[in-house]
Design an enzyme around this catalytic site. Structure first.
Site, PDB file in Angstrom:
ATOM      1  N   SER A 143      37.705  22.259  69.113  1.00  0.00           N
ATOM      2  CA  SER A 143      38.478  23.015  70.273  1.00  0.00           C
ATOM      3  C   SER A 143      38.849  22.080  71.311  1.00  0.00           C
ATOM      4  O   SER A 143      38.081  21.185  71.876  1.00  0.00           O
ATOM      5  CB  SER A 143      37.585  24.074  70.724  1.00  0.00           C
ATOM      6  OG  SER A 143      37.273  24.952  70.038  1.00  0.00           O
ATOM      7  N   ILE A 144      39.974  22.243  71.776  1.00  0.00           N
ATOM      8  CA  ILE A 144      40.791  21.349  73.111  1.00  0.00           C
ATOM      9  C   ILE A 144      39.862  21.791  74.122  1.00  0.00           C
ATOM     10  O   ILE A 144      39.412  20.617  74.772  1.00  0.00           O
ATOM     11  CB  ILE A 144      42.031  21.726  73.289  1.00  0.00           C
ATOM     12  CG1 ILE A 144      43.074  21.623  72.127  1.00  0.00           C
ATOM     13  CG2 ILE A 144      42.580  21.255  74.497  1.00  0.00           C
ATOM     14  CD1 ILE A 144      44.595  22.001  72.146  1.00  0.00           C
ATOM     15  N   VAL A 159      38.292  37.816  76.858  1.00  0.00           N
ATOM     16  CA  VAL A 159      39.200  38.202  77.990  1.00  0.00           C
ATOM     17  C   VAL A 159      40.126  39.238  77.637  1.00  0.00           C
ATOM     18  O   VAL A 159      41.136  39.630  78.262  1.00  0.00           O
ATOM     19  CB  VAL A 159      40.017  36.575  78.195  1.00  0.00           C
ATOM     20  CG1 VAL A 159      38.877  35.845  78.563  1.00  0.00           C
ATOM     21  CG2 VAL A 159      40.734  36.394  76.892  1.00  0.00           C
ATOM     22  N   TYR A 215      56.113  29.117  64.614  1.00  0.00           N
ATOM     23  CA  TYR A 215      55.132  29.454  66.014  1.00  0.00           C
ATOM     24  C   TYR A 215      55.474  30.839  66.604  1.00  0.00           C
ATOM     25  O   TYR A 215      54.611  31.510  67.315  1.00  0.00           O
ATOM     26  CB  TYR A 215      55.343  28.207  66.999  1.00  0.00           C
ATOM     27  CG  TYR A 215      54.449  28.140  68.227  1.00  0.00           C
ATOM     28  CD1 TYR A 215      53.092  27.724  67.642  1.00  0.00           C
ATOM     29  CD2 TYR A 215      54.584  28.412  69.430  1.00  0.00           C
ATOM     30  CE1 TYR A 215      52.201  27.683  68.555  1.00  0.00           C
ATOM     31  CE2 TYR A 215      53.694  28.293  70.433  1.00  0.00           C
ATOM     32  CZ  TYR A 215      52.429  27.949  69.930  1.00  0.00           C
ATOM     33  OH  TYR A 215      51.205  27.758  70.957  1.00  0.00           O
ATOM     34  N   LYS A 274      53.501  32.163  74.949  1.00  0.00           N
ATOM     35  CA  LYS A 274      53.382  30.924  75.810  1.00  0.00           C
ATOM     36  C   LYS A 274      54.426  30.855  76.857  1.00  0.00           C
ATOM     37  O   LYS A 274      54.122  30.482  78.119  1.00  0.00           O
ATOM     38  CB  LYS A 274      53.462  29.535  74.988  1.00  0.00           C
ATOM     39  CG  LYS A 274      52.318  29.267  74.171  1.00  0.00           C
ATOM     40  CD  LYS A 274      50.809  29.221  74.838  1.00  0.00           C
ATOM     41  CE  LYS A 274      49.830  28.874  73.870  1.00  0.00           C
ATOM     42  NZ  LYS A 274      48.403  29.213  74.550  1.00  0.00           N
ATOM     43  N   THR A 310      43.351  21.784  64.994  1.00  0.00           N
ATOM     44  CA  THR A 310      42.056  22.815  65.429  1.00  0.00           C
ATOM     45  C   THR A 310      42.111  23.790  64.552  1.00  0.00           C
ATOM     46  O   THR A 310      43.159  24.286  63.915  1.00  0.00           O
ATOM     47  CB  THR A 310      42.181  23.251  66.956  1.00  0.00           C
ATOM     48  OG1 THR A 310      43.495  23.959  67.170  1.00  0.00           O
ATOM     49  CG2 THR A 310      42.029  21.991  68.089  1.00  0.00           C
TER      50      THR A 310
HETATM   51  O1  0WD Z   1      47.893  22.038  68.582  1.00  0.00           O
HETATM   52  C1  0WD Z   1      47.070  22.896  69.260  1.00  0.00           C
HETATM   53  N1  0WD Z   1      45.771  23.112  68.818  1.00  0.00           N
HETATM   54  C2  0WD Z   1      47.377  23.321  70.570  1.00  0.00           C
HETATM   55  C3  0WD Z   1      46.926  24.270  71.216  1.00  0.00           C
HETATM   56  C4  0WD Z   1      48.802  22.638  71.284  1.00  0.00           C
HETATM   57  C5  0WD Z   1      48.969  23.536  72.602  1.00  0.00           C
HETATM   58  C6  0WD Z   1      48.394  24.340  72.942  1.00  0.00           C
HETATM   59  N2  0WD Z   1      47.272  24.782  72.555  1.00  0.00           N
HETATM   60  C7  0WD Z   1      46.505  26.024  73.088  1.00  0.00           C
HETATM   61  C8  0WD Z   1      46.353  27.308  72.375  1.00  0.00           C
HETATM   62  O2  0WD Z   1      47.403  28.081  72.010  1.00  0.00           O
HETATM   63  C9  0WD Z   1      45.240  27.810  72.976  1.00  0.00           C
HETATM   64  O3  0WD Z   1      45.686  28.284  74.327  1.00  0.00           O
HETATM   65  O4  0WD Z   1      45.178  25.540  73.333  1.00  0.00           O
HETATM   66  C10 0WD Z   1      44.519  26.597  73.669  1.00  0.00           C
HETATM   67  C11 0WD Z   1      43.042  26.265  72.678  1.00  0.00           C
HETATM   68  O5  0WD Z   1      43.362  26.355  71.157  1.00  0.00           O
HETATM   69  P1  0WD Z   1      42.524  25.109  70.210  1.00  0.00           P
HETATM   70  O6  0WD Z   1      41.546  24.351  70.884  1.00  0.00           O
HETATM   71  O7  0WD Z   1      43.901  24.809  69.357  1.00  0.00           O
HETATM   72  O8  0WD Z   1      41.780  26.434  69.256  1.00  0.00           O
HETATM   73  P2  0WD Z   1      40.502  26.936  69.015  1.00  0.00           P
HETATM   74  O9  0WD Z   1      39.669  25.775  69.108  1.00  0.00           O
HETATM   75  O10 0WD Z   1      40.557  27.792  67.901  1.00  0.00           O
HETATM   76  O11 0WD Z   1      40.141  27.875  70.255  1.00  0.00           O
HETATM   77  C12 0WD Z   1      40.683  28.965  70.784  1.00  0.00           C
HETATM   78  C13 0WD Z   1      39.783  30.013  71.000  1.00  0.00           C
HETATM   79  C14 0WD Z   1      39.283  30.987  69.704  1.00  0.00           C
HETATM   80  O12 0WD Z   1      38.736  30.278  68.701  1.00  0.00           O
HETATM   81  P3  0WD Z   1      38.777  30.904  67.337  1.00  0.00           P
HETATM   82  O13 0WD Z   1      38.775  29.795  66.428  1.00  0.00           O
HETATM   83  O14 0WD Z   1      37.323  31.786  67.326  1.00  0.00           O
HETATM   84  O15 0WD Z   1      39.849  32.049  67.278  1.00  0.00           O
HETATM   85  O16 0WD Z   1      39.964  31.175  71.916  1.00  0.00           O
HETATM   86  C15 0WD Z   1      39.131  31.840  71.736  1.00  0.00           C
HETATM   87  C16 0WD Z   1      38.236  31.714  70.642  1.00  0.00           C
HETATM   88  O17 0WD Z   1      36.813  31.186  70.700  1.00  0.00           O
HETATM   89  N3  0WD Z   1      39.363  33.462  71.912  1.00  0.00           N
HETATM   90  C17 0WD Z   1      38.859  34.210  73.115  1.00  0.00           C
HETATM   91  N4  0WD Z   1      37.969  33.908  73.789  1.00  0.00           N
HETATM   92  C18 0WD Z   1      37.594  35.115  74.623  1.00  0.00           C
HETATM   93  N5  0WD Z   1      38.058  36.237  74.558  1.00  0.00           N
HETATM   94  C19 0WD Z   1      39.316  35.339  72.666  1.00  0.00           C
HETATM   95  C20 0WD Z   1      39.138  36.587  73.428  1.00  0.00           C
HETATM   96  N6  0WD Z   1      39.759  37.752  73.446  1.00  0.00           N
HETATM   97  N7  0WD Z   1      40.505  35.341  71.759  1.00  0.00           N
HETATM   98  C21 0WD Z   1      40.278  34.072  71.092  1.00  0.00           C
END
Ligand code: 0WD
Length: 257
Positions: free
Chosen positions: A20-21, A66, A156, A163, A194
């Protein structure tokens, strides 16, 4: 080396696992001296987040879905009870149904659209409102966004719209909270492999495009993003608010290649 974030406390949401980021951001914030509060969505992610929190130097780990105002309010109550004041808050959360992240954007369902915008954008508004009372003076709020907010990126789809809303929320929140010294910014990260990213159709092609065409001819790492989070959390960015900071090896500036 002086610690940029010594004496500061940062709340990091959106850690699901080591990739995760948010995890890289938490690691870099801690490495620069911050104490951590990590939040997890629910029982599915709790054990992993507790394990990672312990590795990061005994972070306070708490639940926060959230999508539920009551869950954010319960987090606030816990922070109040423990006397925790937040100097930095990272929103690193997004969700859209997998079927909405492929094919035509016009196929997005009404409820899929509402769900994506609720979890991915409105949640930042709810977090700022509910947690405002535990913000330290001059707190820094950060949200993670992506170029799909301002460009049409294949697959996307509804997440791009979410976003765009998130970035607009950043500006309105920055305008609201500025009078109390609170800053609100977004980090627009380049694509990183991720769990969430894998849900986007053709994600490997997106990575290849950035590696081939960005000015720096590479993809970004979680640590690149974590370092930007340290900057935005620190006093080095004290006059920056309402801004979208691109951490994407420069890909966003390119026209034709
Ligand atoms: O390329 C990428 N990975 C990019 C990500 C590029 C640019 C931006 N981002 C953004 C994403 O859109 C997101 O806003 O960065 C953020 C983090 O994303 P990530 O690190 O790529 O993804 P991940 O490791 O899956 O973490 C996001 C987490 C969810 O993970 P899972 O895999 O369980 O869906 O967000 C959390 C959840 O743990 N999440 C929540 N936390 C609290 N309440 C909820 C919620 N309702 N829904 C999802």
């Amino acid at each position: 080396m002086p610690s940029l974030l010594a004496g500061k406390t940062a709340l990091v949401s959106g850690v699901a696992n080591r990739w995760s980021i948010a995890y890289a951001c938490a690691k870099e914030l801690a490495r620069n001296g911050a104490s951590l509060v990590l939040t997890y969505e629910g029982e599915r992610t709790q054990p992993e987040v507790e394990k990672l929190g312990a590795e990061l130097g005994n972070a306070l780990v708490a639940q926060c879905d959230v999508g539920q105002d009551a869950s954010i309010a319960a987090l606030r109550a816990l922070l109040e009870e423990r006397g925790v004041r937040l100097d930095a808050v990272l929103h690193s959360i997004a969700f859209a149904r997998k079927e909405e992240l492929t094919g035509k954007f016009y196929a997005t369902s009404r409820d899929g659209y509402a769900l994506a915008l609720d979890v991915s954008a409105y949640s930042l508004v709810a977090m700022c409102r509910e947690l405002r009372s535990v913000f330290a003076a001059q707190a820094s709020v950060m949200a993670m966004t992506y170029l799909g907010s301002v460009r049409a990126v294949p697959s996307y789809n509804v997440m791009g719209v979410a976003k765009a809303a998130l970035e607009a929320c950043v500006r309105y929140l920055a305008a609201d909270l500025g009078e109390s010294g609170v800053r609100v910014n977004a980090i627009s990260a380049g694509p990183i492999k991720t769990a969430s990213a894998r849900a986007v159709g053709g994600f490997t092609n997106i990575l290849g495009e950035v590696a081939a065409k960005s000015p720096l001819r590479r993809n970004v790492t979680q640590t690149d993003v974590g370092n930007a989070a340290v900057f935005l959390a620190s006093d080095l960015s004290s006059a920056i608010t309402g801004h979208v900071l691109y951490v994407d090896a420069g890909y966003n500036i390119m026209g034709m290649t």
